[in-house]
Write a protein that holds these residues in place. Sequence first.
Motif, PDB file in Angstrom:
ATOM      1  N   SER A 185       0.893  -1.085   0.079  1.00  0.00           N
ATOM      2  CA  SER A 185       0.134  -0.057   0.020  1.00  0.00           C
ATOM      3  C   SER A 185       0.851   1.160  -0.077  1.00  0.00           C
ATOM      4  O   SER A 185       0.242   2.250   0.030  1.00  0.00           O
ATOM      5  N   GLY A 186       2.070   1.203   0.116  1.00  0.00           N
ATOM      6  CA  GLY A 186       3.133   2.344   0.009  1.00  0.00           C
ATOM      7  C   GLY A 186       4.032   2.415   1.401  1.00  0.00           C
ATOM      8  O   GLY A 186       4.069   1.425   1.872  1.00  0.00           O
ATOM      9  N   ALA A 187       4.210   3.649   1.739  1.00  0.00           N
ATOM     10  CA  ALA A 187       5.110   3.751   2.970  1.00  0.00           C
ATOM     11  C   ALA A 187       4.403   4.518   4.036  1.00  0.00           C
ATOM     12  O   ALA A 187       3.699   5.289   3.917  1.00  0.00           O
ATOM     13  N   LEU A 188       4.963   3.975   5.142  1.00  0.00           N
ATOM     14  CA  LEU A 188       4.364   4.857   6.453  1.00  0.00           C
ATOM     15  C   LEU A 188       5.810   5.202   7.079  1.00  0.00           C
ATOM     16  O   LEU A 188       6.797   4.418   7.286  1.00  0.00           O
ATOM     17  N   SER A 189       5.775   6.463   7.591  1.00  0.00           N
ATOM     18  CA  SER A 189       6.958   6.996   8.196  1.00  0.00           C
ATOM     19  C   SER A 189       6.575   6.487   9.703  1.00  0.00           C
ATOM     20  O   SER A 189       5.660   6.025  10.129  1.00  0.00           O
ATOM     21  N   TYR A 190       8.036   6.840  10.468  1.00  0.00           N
ATOM     22  CA  TYR A 190       7.880   6.381  12.025  1.00  0.00           C
ATOM     23  C   TYR A 190       7.024   7.085  12.716  1.00  0.00           C
ATOM     24  O   TYR A 190       6.300   6.729  13.764  1.00  0.00           O
ATOM     25  N   THR A 191       6.557   8.524  12.335  1.00  0.00           N
ATOM     26  CA  THR A 191       5.734   9.397  13.005  1.00  0.00           C
ATOM     27  C   THR A 191       4.234   8.717  12.874  1.00  0.00           C
ATOM     28  O   THR A 191       3.548   8.658  13.731  1.00  0.00           O
TER      29      THR A 191
END
Length: 439
Positions: free
Chosen positions: A69-75
């Motif tokens: 589904s793509g990328a997720l940041s740590y935040t």
Amino acid sequence: MDLLRALGRRAWTEAEYLRWCAAAGLVGPRSAGAVPAAAGALFRYGSLVAALSFSAQRCGGRAALIDESGALSYTEVDDRSTRLANEWRKRGLRAGETVALLVRNHRGLFDALFAAAKCGTRILLLNPDFTGPRLSEVAVRERVDLLVYDQEFESALGTLSPRRGAYRAWTESPQLRSLETLIAAGSSEPLPVPAELARVVLPDGSIAAGAQAWSLQPVGALLSRVPLRAREVTECPVPLFHSLGFAMALLSVGLGSTLVIRRRFEPRRVLESMARNRATALIVAPVMLSRLTDLDPLSFAERDLSALRVALVGGSRLGGELCRRTAHRLGPVLYHVYGSTAAGCVAVATPADLAAEPRCAGRPLAGTVVRIADESGAALPVGETGRILAGNTVPAGADRLVPTGDLGRFDAAGRLFVAGRAGGPTGSGNTVVSEDSRR
């Protein structure tokens, strides 16, 4: 006097682990500002949340994971899990209750894992093969209070109805009882401190996190032999419910690296992803590595894999032919992990070890004691085969060794060789990767 010696040994060993963590970039001047928040999270919520908090503070905008589904940041991972945890608490979930995860490798697993940890629950990772009657049996035996599952497993749930609800993780049609819906509705307010710290239980019943006394040993020992570094990219097709996949996923989070995952293992897609994302580490089971290196040589020649420094393998023993083929396709990057449920990670074979002896299990990790013993527990000399006993000097002490379940020997160079199962058929003490992960 014995107590002073033990404390001195503990201090020296922890200092060594700290040194290896610093060399990997896990701790140091760039991380100093994140330490207070991570320390607070450690005492309030436990090691899982502390690892996430540490990386969210020091590299919040960096991608924590990349899935289909793509990328997720740590935040984003931190915020999503907080929102989900708050919604679960509104629906009655409390510390000490059991949250079961029947999911493949994707963001939903991380959402649920960290949300459950922030609630202080017992987290049960289920093998996707646990379906139908077996799933119901496990749910009743383990007293599952809340279930997270992928849509593909819905037909196997039957009449299973946990009292805190069952929620879809990966789904083609978001609905009221999906994680995404709860996350969108949830509050980002910090959660109250739970009455208990979270524990993670693997499908084999072993405790993956939350049960050991605080120590840098799980991270520092591995980093003493494997050159993983902070803020890099790890390709991890190994199922995250598997001990190797879970451990490396948490290490990636702690290092502030980007973890690349997908729901099913497809060799060509893994190769393409490694090149596209400039992966520095690859985590695989031997059967996966075999299928990957079986791809035609042109597939490797056409892709830039020069960033890869580590191909970490665990789950069963390697053969000499696979070692040679891997070196030819990927270069001298192969590291083989040997361990067991009872003893944890025991030894690592480096590229140099495998080049000299492809059948070896490597050398013991820093702070790990390995003994080859006879049936009475007496140590055997170099070259003789006996039971493999192992233990970490932290926290148990070198005098409390446990059997790995394997027979083995040391050679004159200090390399460990596994000869087979103790009192059983030939095999490794590692947990063997499931058939499901081979698809």
